[in-house]
Design a protein around this motif. Structure first.
Motif: not given
Length: 199
Positions: A34-37, A192-199
């Motif tokens: 997924d995006i976060l990994s 850069y990663v969209n912060q919604k994936y960090i939460i």
């Protein structure tokens, strides 16, 4: 085929040399990601050594030699979804992501600057943006904007390419419109990663 709520896509292992000695990509995925990994992988040191070697080859190796090295030493993903194997007809689960390639930049510093611009785009939501393994390109992973959702994949990709030209004045790779396009994962600690994936 469907779009998953828990959005994932296929991750592939390193390539290999076939019986003719040619460097080829894996066709069977290793697992899903997924995006976060992917963000965690890109910002780790996992691909740094291979990337340093690839960038040192700019002045001494041929384009084919660099391409072969990349196939053999970098993992890759298919951001468009989960595939049984890496071909368009084997797409199992669709994702809302498209990756746009912008290559042929003059320096890694210019690539980092473009990544910062793309990640702040007011019309398109960026999921991930990072400098390509070779250092002279940017990878822009976006969620398909509402104004392109009624189009087929190729038109969605071309629409985003036109947006890059008009909004930023850069020429993207227009030929990357195949749904199973491989996106190599290098090292970029400024990814850069969209912060919604960090939460």
């Amino acid at each position: 085929m469907n779009i998953s709520g828990n959005i994932k896509f296929s991750l592939f292992g390193y390539g290999y040399r076939n019986s003719q000695g040619e460097a080829v990509l894996q066709t069977r995925p290793e697992r899903v990601a997924d995006i976060l990994s992917v963000y965690k992988y890109i910002t780790s040191d996992a691909a740094k050594e291979a990337q340093d070697i690839l960038r040192s080859m700019r002045e001494t190796a041929t384009k084919q030699e660099r391409s072969d090295f990349k196939k053999l030493n970098f993992r890759f993903v298919t951001f468009r979804g989960i595939f049984f194997s890496r071909k368009a007809s084997a797409l199992n689960v669709l994702s809302p992501y498209i990756v746009v390639d912008i290559d042929g930049l003059h320096s890694t510093e210019e690539a980092h600057g473009l990544v910062r611009q793309l990640s702040a785009d007011p019309y398109v939501e960026t999921a991930l943006a990072f400098v390509s393994p070779g250092g002279l390109g940017a990878k822009w992973v976006v969620e398909i904007p509402e104004w392109l959702q009624g189009e087929n994949y190729k038109e969605q990709y071309l629409g985003l390419c036109r947006h890059v030209v008009l909004q930023y004045g850069y020429e993207p790779d227009w030929g990357c419109s195949d749904v199973c396009r491989a996106c190599f994962l290098g090292h970029d600690d400024q990814c850069y990663v969209n912060q919604k994936y960090i939460i």
